[in-house]
Design an enzyme around this catalytic site. Structure first.
Site: not given
Lengths: 352, 352, 352, 352
Positions: C150, C220, C312, C338
């Protein structure tokens, strides 16, 4: 109920209670004296808007932290702060001296699904309005300036279960059931206040006969509630801290009527004012006839932005431009609340 | 350019040209005489709003079917008919007698990417405004009541190519480039009309120094265009069929200024009017400071509904409530067009 | 940290804790043993999504009601349950016996605004990852299967203040600062785990050199947080209740890689499985190049639905179709997590 | 009808016909030989999506410019390119030699409003399917691999007029009438192809008895159309350039069925393929039961993003991940087209 004071508090998020905390810390009022909280939260106002519950849970937690019970508090949170409409909560708080403002509350468990959107619901709400008016100690209906109603909707499960039992519910569409519930509740208000004769309406009038409506009701349907809750707010005989006014908007652009209601509450444009705006509450709707003042609107066919969002943006802009204050409450779903395409409007002014 | 008449036509869809066809069939004007088409279309007003192009293609096809050429026509279509704002097209058409309204047009191919959003663009637009004003035959800048500008944006490909060449473009963000282009174009209008001294601004002023702005420009960025196009509309010495007025809105709720501009064009509330509204055009923006009249707004943080949609809904509601007519043009993106949080406003009134 | 167990609980609303209550009532775990809660909530995932905070507040209240402290609990809530992705919370709970799954946590107050999105942030996160790995008792980096981070963003106020002080922040755009923060944090993970050499990257690499990325980080950004928080989850030497696997998706449609990761965790399609899915977590992004497998996508130009919502919806559908289970966690914003256009993927399987 | 060839063309905007122009310029086919155009356009797929009409108008104009008539062309444009689904148009063009693919078309003016969504409509569509199959020269129903139907909806005006006449229309809700029309049309396909016995269904079956459905129909409702139009596509006895397959998806995640249909058309994963994908068409729907594989989905309660957008994003992602190609056609509204929560799927493969 005792006399009440009005505190309007801006919020920074749905769960922001810092303004409430400051108010309570200031000693202006006590946590245990909060009677009602009426707020606008910045969600989409639709079926997946959880900002209302979040606001209520946060206020309850804050009041609870200060030792107050909250089960009697009348909460109305309306999602959707489109355009200039600013997120805020208006608290009605028990006063120790006469203020000119009084309120009363009444509640009843909801009826069986097949009663929703029909005369049975109309009568239930009418009875609750009478009880709440009595609770507020208001003798004359003309002193009632706001009837706020929370009413239930039909869930898909209720609709299915009722059909399986052979009961005929008013609609198979949950979204439509919310409109029926608001419409029936609004007509209940109209009957209780003598605006409409009970004999003049029937099941067939609901969402059909748009000539029948209340000029003072403000109805919110709540998905998932098992209750009807009614709060009546009015002018008390004693006290002059608050002056109230109400009326209807003939359509979404009806600034003239808004000015008249403001004037009735002692707020006149340009006047050397001894009163200032304490709260403004209105209902709005996308005109279902598809046009406003002869021009087509596109609120109903917009698949990206809900029609209620368009309507709230419009009516809140008009009202904020008239009163000069974006901290107002405009809610969607005005069935039988004011004329078709319009809505109801209540203003509370405070002596300054 | 010759004198012009104004015809405002409601549309039922972006590609509805039935109103135009009826107008032409009536003989009120000829297909070959259409000089400009300024319209609102019911898209989202964003980067995937194709209703503007559809409207233009449909008008071109209709005019083409009637044998008219269209490459000279000045098209401004603005997507987004939020709230009460009603889809329509206003046609400016060559008149055979003096009407009091005149217009002029100028165009230039766009500059290299690194000039966008900088003084080079400011000067280009200023030059085009002067040429268009001359084309309109307007001597005094005070007779200019609308400068409509179409300006380019930077595409992701242009940004990448410029960077690869070692050129420093004003921003790497295509959406932000649209704001820079509108801002620079607006300052170009301000310089051409003597509202701002060229020496008073520099590259650093653009999207920074909000005290510098035009009171009469209305700038639209167009993704994909290779042109700057400018149309100047003003009051001609001869003719009294049309009266024009303009001014700025100080913020999104500035109904008072709107009333003043309407009055300047001969439209006063409640007056026994000899003129009626022919067209109203305004710019709007979500106040970038995040509040209006001291109250927080949520236009900028709403991830579901774009900020421009909120702003257009608001300003169109306020203006429609003042003029009583939802057939108006309110467009988003008011950088350096009116004060921060406000916008420009032009009214054309027609003798009735 | 001790070994941990995994409990995945469906939710009916963001604030629904009935599943958690049932879990705790069952005795399967204790309120005081909850170490982490990783959830998907049904908001829009954007800047006005309050469902995450509502979920956290509701879980904290439920645990608090049962006498547990919650300040140590690692909460990650991700808004946006597009398509089939189903709202749920996965609880990681202290186990009394070895399970094969271990986790560790580390936190640090955020740095000054000018460090965000730069090597200073990269190094901070790298250090936190090493500390969290140590806390988890994981010796080999190859046993780390998820690094959940986070990280903070820059607010408009911070950007303004930093600029006023003459500090150069990495971007003036708050939304862009979130991407920079995620990107820098992801590279910090990559450095800590030896996936990327620190010497191989610099400030200029962040959001530019897409060949550098972590294969195991899941970052995130949190608007408003003042912290960096890191949780490392991995395979412990002892216990076989859980098996973990991870890998990257090459693009949004990379079902093959998903099958390989599932197989690595003991979940093979069609196999007589002794393990079942306990949790699946992945990152996704709309390919910034504007196409997938040579075909243009429209995620980036859709002004009605945010690009992350499209991404998403896509990736969760592909992954749910592979694992047959919509109770998965797919989050947006995969910068340096990624390869470009792809994302990271972690699977936890439980012996059945 | 003659044999046909298939050309799939990517588009850059709804009105981009450059790919069509290039195709025609290449001589691969002639403007006058275009029989059908089936496309996905990047609108919202809702009631204010004008991208479909814009695409059709643009194709008609391009063909018209080349001297071809277009009134016989079968156009199906479906709005909504969520997720990876890429805007494109598939042209079916008259071939001079046998290709293995044949098609037939039949049309009929729509019936009176009260017939919509009832057995009268079912029978009309069934008759049209038989005529189109005959036109295609397909003897056996098992050689039919796609029945594409365009059907009308009820407008608010039609509903009002019918009620005023005392006619009982199937629903008062225009959006619901689209679902009824699609459902009735789908059952018409099922009857014509022998999938369902006419005697087995009645008015009450439509949108109620979900066990009755077609496995090969693909129905699109069109607001404003006055026609039923049916196109049947199938495998011809002669020619092997194209191989077709079809089947149903059991739910939104049914990748296994998709693989089987691809295999049936000669496309097997990993196989040394002599065929490649020429076109893939599927129907999708948000499962009305509110869950997929036992997990709640939020498609139906999302007030920001339409349920069909969620469903198309999901199913297109799953299918694109299976066939590796985002240039596919997935449309919303699968009533009685495949099992509840699923949809139909057709694949056309071309020898390479």
């Amino acid at each position: 109920m005792p006399p009440a004071s009005v505190f309007r508090v801006a919020t920074r998020t749905p769960h922001d209670v810092s303004g409430l905390a400051k108010l309570l810390d200031s000693g202006a009022c006590q946590a245990g004296d909060v009677l009602a909280a009426i707020g606008k939260t910045e969600g989409n106002g639709g079926s997946n808007d959880f900002t209302k519950e979040f606001a209520i849970a946060s206020i309850e937690a804050e009041l609870g932290r200060r030792g107050a019970r909250t089960d009697h508090v009348f909460f109305i949170m309306s999602g959707g702060c489109e355009g200039v409409m600013s997120p805020h909560v208006t608290y009605l708080v028990r006063a120790t001296v006469a203020t000119g403002l009084t309120l009363g509350v009444a509640r009843a468990a909801r009826q069986p699904p097949q009663d929703l959107g029909r005369m049975a619901q109309v009568r239930t709400v009418a009875d609750l309005v009478r009880r709440a008016q009595h609770d507020a100690g208001i003798g004359r209906s003309s002193d009632v300036h706001l009837v706020q109603v929370k009413c239930p909707t039909l869930s898909p499960i209720e609709i299915g279960t009722a059909r399986a039992r052979g009961e005929q519910v008013v609609t198979d569409d949950p979204a439509r059931s919310a409109a029926f519930s608001r419409g029936a509740a609004a007509l209940g208000v109209a009957i209780a206040l003598g605006e409409v004769e009970e004999a003049a309406i029937s099941d067939a009038s609901i969402l059909e006969d748009w000539t029948r409506y209340t000029r003072v009701g403000c109805v919110s349907s709540e998905i998932g509630t098992d209750w009807h809750e009614v709060m009546v707010i009015g002018q008390a005989a004693d006290g002059d801290r608050y002056r109230l006014g109400h009326g209807v908007l003939e359509d979404a652009l009806d600034a003239d009527s808004a000015r008249r209601v403001l004037a009735a509450a002692g707020l006149e444009a340009g006047a050397q004012a001894s009163y200032r705006l304490a709260a403004l509450l209105a209902k709005s709707e996308p005109d279902p006839r598809g046009s406003v003042r002869g021009w087509r609107h596109t609120m109903l066919s917009d698949a990206d932005v809900g029609a209620f969002r368009h309507a709230r943006a419009t009516v809140s802009a008009v009202l904020a431009s008239v009163c000069g204050d974006p901290g107002i409450y405009v809610s969607g779903g005005a069935e039988h609340q004011g004329p078709l395409g319009g809505g109801t409007l209540t203003v509370i002014a405070e002596r300054q």
